[in-house]
Scaffold this active site. Sequence first.
Site, PDB file in Angstrom:
ATOM      1  CG  ASP D  61      -2.089  -0.952   1.080  1.00  0.00           C
ATOM      2  OD1 ASP D  61      -2.186  -1.624   0.036  1.00  0.00           O
ATOM      3  OD2 ASP D  61      -2.899  -1.028   2.018  1.00  0.00           O
ATOM      4  N   GLY D  62       2.016   1.164   0.668  1.00  0.00           N
ATOM      5  CA  GLY D  62       2.917   2.308   0.744  1.00  0.00           C
ATOM      6  C   GLY D  62       3.402   2.751  -0.636  1.00  0.00           C
ATOM      7  NE  ARG D 158      -1.623  22.455  26.648  1.00  0.00           N
ATOM      8  CZ  ARG D 158      -0.623  22.148  27.486  1.00  0.00           C
ATOM      9  NH1 ARG D 158       0.635  22.361  27.140  1.00  0.00           N
ATOM     10  NH2 ARG D 158      -0.876  21.639  28.664  1.00  0.00           N
ATOM     11  CG  ASP D 160       1.646  13.189  21.133  1.00  0.00           C
ATOM     12  OD1 ASP D 160       1.881  14.033  22.012  1.00  0.00           O
ATOM     13  OD2 ASP D 160       2.000  11.999  21.230  1.00  0.00           O
ATOM     14  CB  ILE D 168      -9.470   5.013   1.630  1.00  0.00           C
ATOM     15  CG1 ILE D 168     -10.376   4.488   0.527  1.00  0.00           C
ATOM     16  CG2 ILE D 168      -8.068   4.421   1.493  1.00  0.00           C
ATOM     17  CD1 ILE D 168     -10.254   3.001   0.250  1.00  0.00           C
ATOM     18  CD  GLN D 229       4.581   7.555   1.466  1.00  0.00           C
ATOM     19  OE1 GLN D 229       5.687   7.654   0.977  1.00  0.00           O
ATOM     20  NE2 GLN D 229       4.087   6.395   1.857  1.00  0.00           N
TER      21      GLN D 229
END
Lengths: 270, 270, 270, 270
Positions: D61-62, D158, D160, D168, D229
């Site tokens: 998938d990457g 606040r 991460d 999807i 990415q």
Amino acid sequence: MIADGKVKKIRKVGVVYKYDSLGLARKVSAFLEERGIEVEQFHLPSTELEKYDFIVSVGGDGTILQILQDIERCPPIFGINKGRVGILTHAEPENFKERLEVILTGEVRVEKFMRLDCIVNDSRIHTALNEIAILTSEPARLIGMRVFVNDVEIEDMRADGMLFSTPIGSTAYALSTGGPIVDPYLPSILIIPIAPFKLGWKPWIVRRDSSIRVELHPERKALAVADGQKMKEVFPGDRIEVVESKYPAVFFESPVNRIARIADRLKKIS
Amino acid sequence: MIADGKVKKIRKVGVVYKYDSLGLARKVSAFLEERGIEVEQFHLPSTELEKYDFIVSVGGDGTILQILQDIERCPPIFGINKGRVGILTHAEPENFKERLEVILTGEVRVEKFMRLDCIVNDSRIHTALNEIAILTSEPARLIGMRVFVNDVEIEDMRADGMLFSTPIGSTAYALSTGGPIVDPYLPSILIIPIAPFKLGWKPWIVRRDSSIRVELHPERKALAVADGQKMKEVFPGDRIEVVESKYPAVFFESPVNRIARIADRLKKIS
Amino acid sequence: MIADGKVKKIRKVGVVYKYDSLGLARKVSAFLEERGIEVEQFHLPSTELEKYDFIVSVGGDGTILQILQDIERCPPIFGINKGRVGILTHAEPENFKERLEVILTGEVRVEKFMRLDCIVNDSRIHTALNEIAILTSEPARLIGMRVFVNDVEIEDMRADGMLFSTPIGSTAYALSTGGPIVDPYLPSILIIPIAPFKLGWKPWIVRRDSSIRVELHPERKALAVADGQKMKEVFPGDRIEVVESKYPAVFFESPVNRIARIADRLKKIS
Amino acid sequence: MIADGKVKKIRKVGVVYKYDSLGLARKVSAFLEERGIEVEQFHLPSTELEKYDFIVSVGGDGTILQILQDIERCPPIFGINKGRVGILTHAEPENFKERLEVILTGEVRVEKFMRLDCIVNDSRIHTALNEIAILTSEPARLIGMRVFVNDVEIEDMRADGMLFSTPIGSTAYALSTGGPIVDPYLPSILIIPIAPFKLGWKPWIVRRDSSIRVELHPERKALAVADGQKMKEVFPGDRIEVVESKYPAVFFESPVNRIARIADRLKKIS
């Protein structure tokens, strides 16, 4: 009021009131009668309400849910809030007159929200605005079930129960169970287990036209509950389906942006 | 067997079996009787079992939970697993003989696990190994309650219920409700709401010697349930307390590291 | 002040201040010097602080966490809160004098809270009061790891990271990650994944004397971070351990019940 | 293949391969060339790929996510899975020939999936198939932000970071953060905080045509990351928007029902 794009003349209105709100209901009725409208007061929900031009609910969201239980073809509902955190209502006791006035002058649109039918062995047993819940009938006893979406099994688990919620219902019981908040205008159905005895699981959100089916594990019956109002027993072997109802709920447009109302409601129950 | 550091001679043993396990129970009894031990078989839990040198449970974790319901001073329990995912048991039907043998030869220690008492208006109504649950008695109707730890209010919410769990119970009902997994040897009590109608909340974990108190909101009674086995009604105005019991449960040492057993159990219910 | 049961004479005090709190720090110093106490002001944390009879922190919880980073044997800390929601502090700028007065007159006890060491390849790299976090060093790239408790594997997952938190830390970073609130006096260690790419997982809470070990998957290094203050790289193949430190943090007793403080803090971050 | 209802003749195909899949890519190219199709092999993503009749991705998938990063007008993609749990792919190395054969004979339809644009100060900086993440750029340091939907503030926290995910993407990074599973054909956008330092919060799911805006708190910059990415810095004061892209991703129809694929994928990451 504007329904289906057309301005509609108001002739008769049903006013439904919660037991502790008779005084306010009388004021509402007087207000409408002064404008030449025929008004009938109801203490209990009734299928008769289908025949009115619109309905005024004097109570909380629960009063509206009750009214809807007995109605298929839904006249527009106008809610005056006497409850905690009304998300379905349109006015407070202080300002109902001005809000009703704009309806009577034909400047308010109506909007429709999907409801869910619970169909057991091909008979509709419930219609719900918030959610259909399949619950254990014995406290502290799990029920087992498999859930299918368009005949694909997405879950098989033992739990306290399983919720099938509309977007509007995402701030009701579904909120208690780890579900997301859903834009009330996103046509979809939420599927969320209640206290599942399983390590890995997720809420699902599927399209409004999905065909959802539940199969109970053989060992135990359950309850099918609509909007926390009406319940019926369902049994292993029953064909239990949850699908979009062809009878949506109809409301006058909210005077406040719906996303803003939800954000506000969430703050109140923090 | 070794209890409180001393080797203890075994004279009489109670064998308790689940309805479908009579055959296996007879094999267990025969095995023990061949070694000169007096055996009594029980189908139902009984306070009589307190008088035996130890107890063999033939069934699942549920059978052990039932046995404990009727016992205060607990003889060591040896569980033979006929259930799904035994976490309290010591042997499978295939290998119970070798495991029992080491007990009889005095090479196995016993260990104690804390239980919780539910005290209502100063009378103990339940003792539980896994959890005390305060639950709604009407499906789909929330109960409201405030929870106090050492007289400090830590929670005020409406929910399907509230769990008070031991560490051993953290892989039972508490697992379904968003609670953490707790080392069974960490002396502590878990407090976890069940499907709370509230945006922000957390499970709490407090010390074993904490004094926990529940106050029901005035509008609705509830059920106090111990280990999913016994239930009693509790009412607004009742003084409901959950505290460590002075009667722990006693088991033979697990043949497998307890953390490893839990990790294994979690995989099975993924 | 009373440490280890004995009243101890105060001779010299270190005052540490956050960059924007110099004015208040001067007032504190003047107050102490008027009572014949030798005072040294610190802007940055320092190992020198170990030599003082006690430490006054003027800032927020973060200032105290910084001070502790550089200290092994910890003198009692007194915190004056200039931050948002101090849970480690003892006074506000308005009332620090009266609180300090009771310390000087010897009527306040000290208490100890466990800290965690992070040991890599047998060298201690961090000591933390709240938590040791093993985090991805590249945003949006998962790290994989296995976690062992007493050499038993309890988790193997890919995630943004993994937290190892003290009870005191359960209202800090651990709160963000789905962990429970832990009684600060319950001797235990929390293990909680951060955004795990895995369907089924649970926070764990184990005994304080547990030996915890992390093994990174071979493909990627990570960061070991203590209390959000100090970070070091760790690599696949490294032996990474998290264990109770032999150097606890020492504080003056909280003027408010600690459970009550936590309940209050939770309300503030709802 | 059938695109927009019309059968389209295939003339030239781009084959993109992950570094370790060259051998398989050559087999794919040979297979296509034997059928008279012009083939170009790509090791790295390229805007050139827009010009081909379709794209074969040999990887996971990457690899597909990378290809999409460089493409606006997307030719249909056919994925051959060499990764762990492909949810975007169409064939395994063992059966790619028969699947490609049906495409070449014109019996397979294409389908489109929405993508999200991240627009900063009116310039598009990213397009993502799975998610746009606004992340802290410093590990263990929270970023603060407000989130608006159609100019209504729904969140101020606040954390991460914050995820904006397509349906999807609900089985990608969003799965790690407490989000629901969304039917890939439900036109919607998920908004989910990552490790929020806040007691009460919920994932939101809004309509595809929603206008989402993020305002960073003044104290700290952040990273905007597309599909894990590509990343760019964003700053307090920047106007950061997330909206549906006008360039959807185009795939050949999945040979398996998409709900079934997701249910299957969830089992694999339990």
